[in-house]
Write a protein that holds these residues in place. Structure first.
Motif, mmCIF file in Angstrom:
data_model
loop_
_atom_site.group_PDB
_atom_site.id
_atom_site.type_symbol
_atom_site.label_atom_id
_atom_site.label_comp_id
_atom_site.label_asym_id
_atom_site.label_seq_id
_atom_site.Cartn_x
_atom_site.Cartn_y
_atom_site.Cartn_z
ATOM 1 N N ALA A 54 0.835 -1.203 0.000
ATOM 2 C CA ALA A 54 0.000 0.000 0.000
ATOM 3 C C ALA A 54 0.871 1.254 0.000
ATOM 4 O O ALA A 54 0.583 2.221 -0.717
ATOM 5 N N VAL A 58 0.836 4.342 -2.551
ATOM 6 C CA VAL A 58 0.493 5.687 -2.085
ATOM 7 C C VAL A 58 1.646 6.653 -2.364
ATOM 8 O O VAL A 58 1.443 7.746 -2.892
ATOM 9 N N GLU A 77 -12.355 -2.968 0.039
ATOM 10 C CA GLU A 77 -11.882 -1.607 -0.161
ATOM 11 C C GLU A 77 -11.958 -0.800 1.136
ATOM 12 O O GLU A 77 -11.020 -0.086 1.495
ATOM 13 N N ALA A 78 -13.096 -0.957 1.828
ATOM 14 C CA ALA A 78 -13.296 -0.196 3.067
ATOM 15 C C ALA A 78 -12.281 -0.613 4.125
ATOM 16 O O ALA A 78 -11.698 0.238 4.805
ATOM 17 N N LYS A 81 -8.829 0.796 3.251
ATOM 18 C CA LYS A 81 -8.729 2.233 3.518
ATOM 19 C C LYS A 81 -8.521 2.486 4.997
ATOM 20 O O LYS A 81 -7.707 3.316 5.398
ATOM 21 N N ALA A 85 -5.060 3.916 6.807
ATOM 22 C CA ALA A 85 -5.247 5.225 7.448
ATOM 23 C C ALA A 85 -4.412 5.310 8.714
ATOM 24 O O ALA A 85 -3.978 6.389 9.112
ATOM 25 N N ASP A 90 -4.068 8.748 3.132
ATOM 26 C CA ASP A 90 -5.452 9.049 2.795
ATOM 27 C C ASP A 90 -5.797 8.318 1.503
ATOM 28 O O ASP A 90 -5.813 8.897 0.424
ATOM 29 N N LEU A 91 -6.073 7.038 1.651
ATOM 30 C CA LEU A 91 -6.353 6.225 0.478
ATOM 31 C C LEU A 91 -7.660 6.648 -0.169
ATOM 32 O O LEU A 91 -7.765 6.729 -1.403
ATOM 33 N N ALA A 92 -8.640 6.945 0.678
ATOM 34 C CA ALA A 92 -9.958 7.324 0.148
ATOM 35 C C ALA A 92 -9.833 8.573 -0.727
ATOM 36 O O ALA A 92 -10.429 8.653 -1.812
ATOM 37 N N VAL A 95 -8.238 7.752 -3.990
ATOM 38 C CA VAL A 95 -9.180 7.062 -4.866
ATOM 39 C C VAL A 95 -10.113 8.081 -5.507
ATOM 40 O O VAL A 95 -10.398 8.026 -6.706
ATOM 41 N N ARG A 96 -10.550 9.029 -4.685
ATOM 42 C CA ARG A 96 -11.468 10.047 -5.195
ATOM 43 C C ARG A 96 -10.789 10.897 -6.279
ATOM 44 O O ARG A 96 -11.400 11.267 -7.263
ATOM 45 N N ILE A 102 -8.921 0.894 -6.479
ATOM 46 C CA ILE A 102 -8.924 -0.336 -5.674
ATOM 47 C C ILE A 102 -9.964 -1.276 -6.255
ATOM 48 O O ILE A 102 -11.095 -0.875 -6.551
#
Lengths: 588, 113
Positions: A54, A58, A77-78, A81, A85, A90-92, A95-96, A102
């Protein structure tokens, strides 16, 4: 945007590298993972494979502008993340922003019925779609081996995996494939036979109740790499691998000297103290004053305006400040002034690597000129001797590279040979001071030697080390025919010598006086003799005169008699000779 | 009587038929394997589940997003969405008898495995 500049990180190797951004890993691998090729990362459960992968993604997305795809076979995925964290990623958000994609691959064996031939084209399509959707340069497959549990036909699976790795290479993405450690081979399902470019092994070992994670580059085709096991840790800011020898021996050196805060010690070290950026070892048995010397050094440095960081592993900062206050050191204003900083931690609080990481963190945050570690031996409790040595090596390397002067105190147990117990560490040190207890005459006295001081003339003499309420003083120990004397014995010996000197002085004076008197007496004697001599000479003259007068009288009388008796002619001759004899005498 | 009964049975089947069997077949391109899978499933639908089967064939090359949404790993994959539980058949479905047995059991309300 992609791979700008990173290909030229190591000019020696022709293989393009893909920097991971993971602290230390790029140093071991000489620039990163092989670019455009798959890397196998294997290890047992809980050794950080997923986090490694990861972080690779990142950091790639954040630092190197290389988007990445995370294909998860084990975590949703959740979950993923949430897990990363904890490392501050800040994986979320990534992704955004379409920096990371993911894809959670889930296959339930119980739901699947096999019927005829198949391939894993579904996986390929999904991967391809994910890569293309964000323009990914990096791919993580975590843990691909989950497929072995889900799909019954191993023959098909192996063929497809071979195709997958080939496909990844053709796609030109740098891939990290994680796999469980097998019992007899690197991975449980022998994935290493497909991934031949780079294999990294992670390991989590517990040694004397202290767990340490290790990383080893098993294989790195086409590149030089460190082959050792390197400890790594998962901290609050991600993973850091701590390469032991990554820095090499090419630090910049300084000819500047810095005072120790003890003038007499400076004098022992060629008059000017230690070199800036050197490492100093201060060993001593318990209660010999190591912390005091260290505190003195700290005060001197901070008073010169140098930022000083004091790592204490035995006493709390307040205790040190109070204790050294009793010998006249005032550390509190320096702490308040921000030039002196204490960092105290129990050695057993966490493992050696964690200690090292927190120390690095403190050093990076405070940017000190002088670092004091009191005592380094306490950290031995947190690891084995060899680990401790490795840690000190890394610390020394790191601090030397930053031109930081470092003072390590080291506690030696009484009864152990000092040289032997510290031999492993001393070779890393530029200067070595030894504090020792001297026992005898019902007392203990501290002495100090300079055991070595690289690159400077230094005293070979033993010095008595006195701690009083005015501070530290070094005095010459008495070295005489009866050996080295310290403390009361030294004082007694000095007094004895003084008395002896006085006595001999008095004796000499007495003899001087006597001789003088003797001389005076002799002189008197001489003058007595002289007067006697003169007196006898006078007497002699008088006798002569008497004799002359008598002779004359006699002659006169004889002549008178002769004349009276009518003497013959011969008489005048006799008178004449008598006169001739007496004449010179009468002249005198 | 018998015809009436048969009609009722068929009616019962057809009324539930829209929900009775929902099949989705995911294939990757027009490979021999894909073709075989499509043929096998079509045969099944025609022969055994005529009128009560809804079949959808998806080419994941055309719709890669659906591959992800439906957790497709292997191709071809036949997903039986309805009746529950959701079952997946992977492979070219050459061995169609296994599938018949499976479906037969399900239609009789017996869930094997």
């Amino acid at each position: 945007m992609k791979n700008n500049g990173h290909k030229s990180t190591s000019p020696v190797t022709l293989l393009p590298k893909c920097p991971t951004g993971i602290q230390g890993l790029d140093e071991i691998t000489g620039g990163g993972l092989p670019r455009g090729r798959p890397t196998l990362m294997c290890g047992g459960p809980g050794c950080g494979k997923t986090l490694f992968a990861a972080e690779f993604l990142v950091r790639g997305a954040v630092q190197f502008g290389e988007p990445g795809v995370f294909m998860a076979f084990e975590e949703t995925e959740a979950e993923l993340k949430a897990n990363v964290a904890s490392l501050g990623f800040d994986l979320a958000g990534l992704v955004r922003r379409k920096k990371i994609a993911i894809d959670y691959v889930r296959i339930e064996r119980s739901e699947v019925q096999e019927s005829g031939e198949y391939d894993l084209e579904g996986l390929f399509v999904r991967l391809n779609h994910a890569i293309d959707s964000i323009g990914a340069r990096r791919v993580v497959l975590d843990t691909l081996e989950a497929l072995f549990a889900s799909l019954p036909n191993e023959a098909i699976l192996r063929a497809e995996l071979r195709r997958l790795f080939r496909w990844l290479k053709d796609k030109g993405v740098t891939a990290v494939i994680t796999a469980e450690r097998g019992r007899e081979q690197l991975t449980r399902h022998g994935l290493e036979e497909y991934v031949s470019d780079c294999v990294i092994l992670l390991d989590h070992r517990v040694n004397e109740q202290i767990a340490t994670r290790h990383l080893r580059v098993v294989k790195y085709r086409g590149a030089l790499h460190g082959t050792n096991e390197f400890p790594f840790l998962i901290g609050a800011e991600g993973i850091s691998v701590l390469p032991i020898t990554s820095l090499g021996l090419n630090h910049k050196i300084s000819a500047e000297r810095i005072a120790t805060g003890i003038p007499r010690l400076d004098a022992m070290l060629g008059g000017r103290g230690f070199f800036r950026g050197s490492s100093i070892l201060l060993t001593g048995t318990p209660g010999t004053g190591k912390t005091i010397v260290a505190a003195n050094f700290a005060q001197a440095a901070a008073r010169r305006g140098e930022r000083t960081l004091f790592f204490s592993f035995e006493e709390s900062p307040n205790q040190i400040i109070r204790n050294v206050h009793s010998i006249g050191l005032r550390l509190e204003p320096l702490v308040k002034g921000g030039l002196l900083r204490f960092h105290a931690a129990r050695p057993s609080l966490y493992g050696l690597e964690m200690h090292l990481a927190t120390m690095f963190k403190e050093i990076i945050a405070f940017q000190p000129d002088v670092v004091i570690i009191d005592p380094i031996t306490s950290l031995m409790d947190a690891g084995t001797a060899s680990e401790c040595r490795a840690m000190v090596t890394r610390l020394v390397d790191y601090l030397k590279a930053g031109q930081v002067t470092t003072l390590f105190t080291s506690l030696t147990q009484a009864g152990h040979s000092l040289q032997q117990s510290e031999a492993s560490m001393s070779s890393l040190m530029d200067s070595w001071l030894l504090l020792q207890d001297f026992e005898g005459n019902g007392e203990r006295n501290r002495v100090l030697y300079v055991l070595k001081a690289r690159g400077m003339a230094h005293s070979n003499q033993i010095r008595e080390f006195l701690i009083s309420d005015r501070g530290i003083d070094l005095v010459d120990a008495y070295i005489g025919p009866s050996g080295v004397l310290t403390g009361a014995a030294r004082v007694a010996q000095t007094a004895r010598e003084k008395a002896e000197a006085l006595a001999s002085q008095q004796e000499a004076a007495r003899r001087q006086r006597e001789l003088k008197r003797k001389r005076v007496a002799l002189e008197q004697q001489i003058s007595g003799l002289r007067s006697e001599h003169e007196a006898s000479a006078e007497e002699l003259r008088q006798i002569d005169e008497q004799v002359g007068t008598q002779t004359r009288l006699l002659t006169t009388e004889r002549t008178e008699l002769g004349r009276l008796r009518q003497a013959d002619v011969s008489l005048p001759m006799g008178i004449g000779s008598a006169r001739g004899n007496s004449k010179p005498k009468s002249k005198r | 009587m018998k015809t009436n009964k048969t009609r009722r049975t068929i009616k019962a089947l057809t009324t539930r038929s829209k929900d009775k069997f929902v099949l989705r077949l995911f294939v990757a391109g027009a490979t021999a394997r894909s073709r075989q899978a499509i043929v096998s499933v079509r045969q099944l639908c025609e022969a055994e589940l005529k009128g009560i089967c809804k079949l959808e064939v998806i080419d994941i090359y055309q719709q890669p997003k659906l591959a992800r949404a439906n957790q497709i790993v292997a191709t071809p994959t036949l997903i039986m969405e309805f009746p529950p539980p959701v079952r997946r058949f992977i492979g070219s479905l050459a061995n169609i008898t296994g599938l018949f047995v499976e479906l037969d059991l399900i239609t009789k309300g017996k869930i094997a495995l």
